[in-house]
Design an enzyme around this catalytic site. Sequence first.
Site, short mmCIF file in Angstrom:
data_model
loop_
_atom_site.label_atom_id
_atom_site.label_comp_id
_atom_site.label_asym_id
_atom_site.label_seq_id
_atom_site.Cartn_x
_atom_site.Cartn_y
_atom_site.Cartn_z
N ARG A 172 -3.39 -4.56 5.65
CA ARG A 172 -2.30 -4.62 6.81
C ARG A 172 -0.79 -4.87 6.40
NH1 ARG A 172 -4.71 -6.50 12.58
NH2 ARG A 172 -6.22 -4.84 12.97
N GLU A 177 14.47 -8.89 -13.16
CA GLU A 177 15.15 -8.93 -14.49
C GLU A 177 16.38 -9.97 -14.18
OE1 GLU A 177 14.08 -4.52 -14.22
OE2 GLU A 177 14.60 -6.18 -12.90
N SER A 231 -17.68 -3.30 19.44
CA SER A 231 -17.51 -3.06 18.15
C SER A 231 -17.05 -4.28 17.34
CB SER A 231 -16.67 -2.11 17.84
OG SER A 231 -15.43 -2.29 18.20
N LEU A 280 -2.71 -5.46 15.82
CA LEU A 280 -2.37 -4.84 14.59
C LEU A 280 -1.35 -5.42 13.73
CD1 LEU A 280 -2.10 -0.96 15.81
CD2 LEU A 280 -4.30 -2.42 14.69
N GLU A 285 -5.99 2.89 10.90
CA GLU A 285 -6.92 1.83 11.16
C GLU A 285 -8.16 2.38 12.25
OE1 GLU A 285 -7.30 -2.96 12.04
OE2 GLU A 285 -5.92 -1.85 10.62
N HIS A 296 17.03 -8.24 -8.24
CA HIS A 296 15.83 -7.77 -8.85
C HIS A 296 15.36 -8.85 -9.99
CE1 HIS A 296 16.97 -3.32 -8.07
NE2 HIS A 296 16.99 -4.13 -6.94
N ALA A 304 -19.33 1.61 16.31
CA ALA A 304 -19.31 1.12 17.69
C ALA A 304 -20.71 1.35 18.09
CB ALA A 304 -18.22 1.69 18.76
N GLY A 363 -8.95 5.54 15.51
CA GLY A 363 -10.36 5.28 15.74
C GLY A 363 -11.13 6.52 14.83
N PRO A 364 -12.52 6.61 15.16
CA PRO A 364 -13.19 7.78 14.33
C PRO A 364 -12.42 9.21 14.31
CG PRO A 364 -14.59 6.37 15.70
CD PRO A 364 -13.34 6.12 16.11
#
Length: 328
Positions: A187, A55, A171, A207, A260, A53, A165, A262-263
């Site tokens: 992402r 520290e 799009s 993606l 991400e 870690h 789109a 679609g609509p």
Amino acid sequence: MSFLNDAMTRARALANAVRYDTPPNPWVGAVLVDPATGAAVGEGATQPPGSAHAEVMAIAAAGELARGATLVVTLEPCSHTGRTGPCVEAIIAAGIARVVVAIEDPDERVAGQGIARLREAGIDVTLGLGADAVLDDLRSYLYHRRTGRPYVVAKVAATLDGAVAMADGSSQWITGPEARYDGHLIRAASQAIIVGAGTVRSDDPTLTARLHDRVLAPRRIVLGHAPGGAKVHPCEEFSGELADLLDQLGSEGILQVLIEGGPRVVSNALEAGLVQRVAWYVAPALAGLSTSAPALASLQTETISALRRGRFVAVTRLGEDVRLDVEV
């Protein structure tokens, strides 16, 4: 003192530089400072899971100079044994005289116990320096630890009038390269990306998070069926309630999810109250919604009193485009 503020700023920078690598652990930065001169004598950031870690990294870098020094750290030091030993015991053993902490860790295995242990050992502990900034830095981690679910970001890239789109289905690209790269940063900060099967069929996205110096591959989850030749493979396919999926991902240590598209998927997630933040990229372009696809295709509001209101938390210029961040 100004040197403590400077040290906390540096600790935040160290933490944010490793945020893509530490989940499900929090990204933490630590700086050891000589209280007499204000000079940094050691610094460190949390390493990937199973490694040291922040520290411990800072103490190792400082060596004997850690004795009597002040430790400035973004998150409360841990007090339990997991894949590594408790940081509080390393701090005590190093002879550190004072610890300055931005915020407490809400993880039930810590939750104030680390600070209490340090004080029991006679170490002066100050809490709250830089707290607001660190709360924002660690918002996905903190949300996960408090709720058990990942923090959900919904991403939209649209024209000024809300089209994602055109009439022929095209799009790519509504926004410019700066905005698209910024989307890759979201992402990269997400351990899973959710997308509808319709978007896979129409856009064939990979993606992945393609950064300047590396390519990251978060878990890619398709709601429905992904065609065999789609670029999104290897991916996971899911059929069921989105809330159930988020519960599952939270239990598996996923801190942040990016929806991400679609609509319809984004609309449904907003309708169900499953989104914490919207990253809405706006291009200075007009499409005309009568002949294009709206960003929130299936979201319906019957009356003005039923508007789903959020809060603007950031407005960022990216080339010719603008990113609006809204907490909902």
